[in-house]
Design an enzyme around this catalytic site. Sequence first.
Site, PDB file in Angstrom:
ATOM      1  N   HIS A 218       0.852  -1.203   0.000  1.00 43.37           N
ATOM      2  CA  HIS A 218       0.000   0.000   0.000  1.00 43.37           C
ATOM      3  C   HIS A 218       0.882   1.246   0.000  1.00 43.37           C
ATOM      4  O   HIS A 218       1.468   1.609   1.018  1.00 43.37           O
ATOM      5  CB  HIS A 218      -0.900  -0.019   1.227  1.00 43.37           C
ATOM      6  CG  HIS A 218      -2.080   0.916   1.144  1.00 43.37           C
ATOM      7  ND1 HIS A 218      -2.236   1.851   0.152  1.00 43.37           N
ATOM      8  CD2 HIS A 218      -3.178   1.048   1.942  1.00 43.37           C
ATOM      9  CE1 HIS A 218      -3.361   2.520   0.338  1.00 43.37           C
ATOM     10  NE2 HIS A 218      -3.955   2.042   1.416  1.00 43.37           N
ATOM     11  N   TYR A 223      -1.102   7.348   3.429  1.00 47.44           N
ATOM     12  CA  TYR A 223      -0.486   6.538   4.468  1.00 47.44           C
ATOM     13  C   TYR A 223       1.032   6.618   4.315  1.00 47.44           C
ATOM     14  O   TYR A 223       1.549   7.348   3.465  1.00 47.44           O
ATOM     15  CB  TYR A 223      -1.050   5.122   4.425  1.00 47.44           C
ATOM     16  CG  TYR A 223      -2.549   5.110   4.656  1.00 47.44           C
ATOM     17  CD1 TYR A 223      -3.091   5.682   5.807  1.00 47.44           C
ATOM     18  CD2 TYR A 223      -3.435   4.600   3.709  1.00 47.44           C
ATOM     19  CE1 TYR A 223      -4.461   5.717   6.015  1.00 47.44           C
ATOM     20  CE2 TYR A 223      -4.811   4.630   3.914  1.00 47.44           C
ATOM     21  CZ  TYR A 223      -5.308   5.196   5.071  1.00 47.44           C
ATOM     22  OH  TYR A 223      -6.669   5.256   5.282  1.00 47.44           O
ATOM     23  N   ARG A 391     -16.735  -0.246  -3.323  1.00 51.18           N
ATOM     24  CA  ARG A 391     -18.043  -0.057  -2.687  1.00 51.18           C
ATOM     25  C   ARG A 391     -19.187  -0.754  -3.414  1.00 51.18           C
ATOM     26  O   ARG A 391     -20.167  -1.162  -2.780  1.00 51.18           O
ATOM     27  CB  ARG A 391     -18.331   1.441  -2.541  1.00 51.18           C
ATOM     28  CG  ARG A 391     -17.343   2.133  -1.618  1.00 51.18           C
ATOM     29  CD  ARG A 391     -17.594   3.628  -1.502  1.00 51.18           C
ATOM     30  NE  ARG A 391     -16.513   4.271  -0.760  1.00 51.18           N
ATOM     31  CZ  ARG A 391     -16.457   5.568  -0.496  1.00 51.18           C
ATOM     32  NH1 ARG A 391     -17.427   6.361  -0.901  1.00 51.18           N
ATOM     33  NH2 ARG A 391     -15.433   6.071   0.173  1.00 51.18           N
TER      34      ARG A 391
END
Length: 427
Positions: A218, A223, A391
Amino acid sequence: MTVSKKLTKSTPAAGVPFYTPAQDPPAGTALDTGAEVPTLFTPFKLRDLTLQNRFVVSPMCTYSADDGHLTDWHLVHLGAFALRGAALIIVEATAVTPNGRISPEDSGLWQDSQIAPLRRIVDYVHSQGQKIGIQLAHAGRKASTLAPWHAKPTQHEVATAEVGGWPDNLWAPSAIPWDEGYPVPKKMTVAQIEGLVQSFVDAAKRAVQAGVDTIEIHGAHGYLISEFLSPITNQRTDAYGGSFANRTRLLLDIARAVRGAIPAGMPLLVRISATEWMEWTGQPSWDLAQSKQLAALLADAGVDLLDVSSGGNNPRQQVRLHPYYQADMAGEIRAELARRPPGAKPLAIGAVGMVTTAEMARDIVQADGTGEGNDAEHGTRTRADLVLVARQFLREPEFVLRVAHELGVQVKGPSQYHRAPYKAPKL
């Protein structure tokens, strides 16, 4: 004259520690392999991994782990997608250190006790004939927050020590908080950076032991790794800051180290934010041009697929939103890679974002014999090799079956559901 009928018995799924009938072929497999089948329902191969279609369940945090250990929640949540035809499912962002979790309830692989719960989910996904990966991550300065349903609608709230948080132990390339009112992270030392690379390697080895088919690093969404990539959040003056080469050093070090620690036949994926959407400031920021440059370096480091997302590193980002806002950037990176010299290492592309319709899922990966897309509306080249959906799978776990129905593709469904083939709901 009575003709005896030969009785048959279901073949058990192979390689799993429980009985369930083998799905042969797996759900989501096109039963007609003629030329009219869209690319979306054709196989795709990365190293030793073969997918029967181009659908990937994107990693989605659910804030439901127990001290980093996955639970029956994750088994049911992820298993629903495997049952209904998603060729590859990527387990949500999984922290490589305890302080790398986004929330106290995030998934983790920093200790051996976290292997067995992951293995249980891997076994189920494999029992359905599907593949499973895991996204390894460190949240950096965006760690120690509450699950979003506890926070105000427009912001993440800090998880204090009273609720299991660690706001005094956040790591970042520079001591710059996410926003006003958020904890000031600690600038990582070189020793901590080097230790983090080893933490990614250790977590990758645990993931391999759990039986996953692929690993994703990731490097997106603000992040830790993407904090290092951005000149806004990375203001270091050592070997990990300043120049493009220095800001990308951590990601490339992790990619090379993980590549060397996992089986040669296992694909390695990386997710990036193609832009942090801060071009409007007129100041240096992470942008698409740098992502194109990084993509080639990742290919040379042994990465097999670049998962192209965007944003998340700055609360003042200005996103230019439209249905293909991320898929188009994926397509630009793919086109740039196609211009590399003959013999250059290949890098497949994954596109994600706002994929809700059959037509959009088809158009993102559709290709003809020359590699040109059949997207008449946008008139662009094929944007990606795989489509990652997030989603929409939460809204309808049967998304693969619905898309096949709408595109007129006959696909295999779950054997146990043979009496209820997918039908579009009546409006």
